[in-house]
Design a protein around this motif. Sequence first.
Motif, PDB file in Angstrom:
ATOM      1  N   ARG A   1      11.358-117.215 -96.281  1.00  0.00           N
ATOM      2  CA  ARG A   1      11.361-116.117 -97.244  1.00  0.00           C
ATOM      3  C   ARG A   1      12.714-116.044 -97.961  1.00  0.00           C
ATOM      4  NH1 ARG A   1       9.496-111.822 -92.883  1.00  0.00           N
ATOM      5  NH2 ARG A   1      11.460-110.887 -93.563  1.00  0.00           N
TER       6      ARG A   1
ATOM      7  N   ASP B   1      14.718-113.685 -98.077  1.00  0.00           N
ATOM      8  CA  ASP B   1      15.712-112.961 -97.281  1.00  0.00           C
ATOM      9  C   ASP B   1      16.179-113.774 -96.069  1.00  0.00           C
ATOM     10  OD1 ASP B   1      13.487-112.877 -95.660  1.00  0.00           O
ATOM     11  OD2 ASP B   1      13.431-110.699 -95.452  1.00  0.00           O
ATOM     12  N   LYS B   2      15.844-115.075 -96.051  1.00  0.00           N
ATOM     13  CA  LYS B   2      16.275-116.011 -94.998  1.00  0.00           C
ATOM     14  C   LYS B   2      15.695-115.669 -93.626  1.00  0.00           C
ATOM     15  CE  LYS B   2      20.388-117.917 -97.181  1.00  0.00           C
ATOM     16  NZ  LYS B   2      21.785-118.360 -96.982  1.00  0.00           N
ATOM     17  N   HIS B   3      14.488-115.131 -93.633  1.00  0.00           N
ATOM     18  CA  HIS B   3      13.669-115.028 -92.432  1.00  0.00           C
ATOM     19  C   HIS B   3      12.494-116.000 -92.582  1.00  0.00           C
ATOM     20  CE1 HIS B   3      15.921-111.311 -91.862  1.00  0.00           C
ATOM     21  NE2 HIS B   3      15.424-111.223 -90.643  1.00  0.00           N
TER      22      HIS B   3
ATOM     23  N   TYR C   1      18.226-119.153 -90.516  1.00  0.00           N
ATOM     24  CA  TYR C   1      16.822-118.725 -90.593  1.00  0.00           C
ATOM     25  C   TYR C   1      16.227-118.473 -89.200  1.00  0.00           C
ATOM     26  CZ  TYR C   1      16.597-120.035 -95.561  1.00  0.00           C
ATOM     27  OH  TYR C   1      16.792-120.116 -96.911  1.00  0.00           O
TER      28      TYR C   1
ATOM     29  N   ARG D   1      17.846-115.310 -87.287  1.00  0.00           N
ATOM     30  CA  ARG D   1      17.345-114.023 -87.797  1.00  0.00           C
ATOM     31  C   ARG D   1      15.902-113.785 -87.360  1.00  0.00           C
ATOM     32  NH1 ARG D   1      19.772-116.345 -92.288  1.00  0.00           N
ATOM     33  NH2 ARG D   1      21.793-115.452 -92.834  1.00  0.00           N
TER      34      ARG D   1
END
Length: 205
Positions: free
Chosen positions: A85, A87-89, A153, A156
């Motif tokens: 994503r 948002d780096k998830h 990634y 998180r």
Amino acid sequence: MHGKSLKTLRQDLLAQRKQFVTSSGYLTSQEVISAGLSRFLADYDGQIQSVALYCPIQNELDLRPPLLKWVANNSEKTLALPFARPDKHLDFYAWQETDLLIPSRHGVLEPDPNNPRRSQVIPDCILMPCVGWSESSEGGKKHYWRLGYGGGYFDRTLAQLRTTKPNLLCVGIGFNWQKLDDSQWQAQTHDEPLDAILTETGLLR
């Protein structure tokens, strides 16, 4: 910490891996680790219904063959791939071998999150390729740590998933020669520990 920089350490390890895959010992290591993965899935059969794997890049070990065999022999089992994503998830979506995948901006093949035939999955087990790895001991208990590409990634995502799924199994995939000592790299407070790491030695927990 590495004597030069973390960036240089990653570059050195990736260069070593590129060289290793052309060596005579690579195919043997690949076979041993693939067999170890099959044993792990059999040993944890009751706990693992879904596995998140990865599409290999930069000479990462390809574990798709044993995993596809696993789902072929167990119709109730599910494989999933990560989608990065903004948002780096990471989100995970069910995957089958014939699915069309889309390259991410990092060049990683990802599932299409808008594919109505593939649902989002919270996996029971996540397999994560290691650029390097280390172990530490605290109170007589060993901990294993993954050095990745630096995007954060997985860290998180694991921090979030573990609050809702405490039995989640996070397994690093690496080679014995990738093991780092404290003079090279130490895990930081934001790094999420692995539950196990799978190498030529077997499953380390």
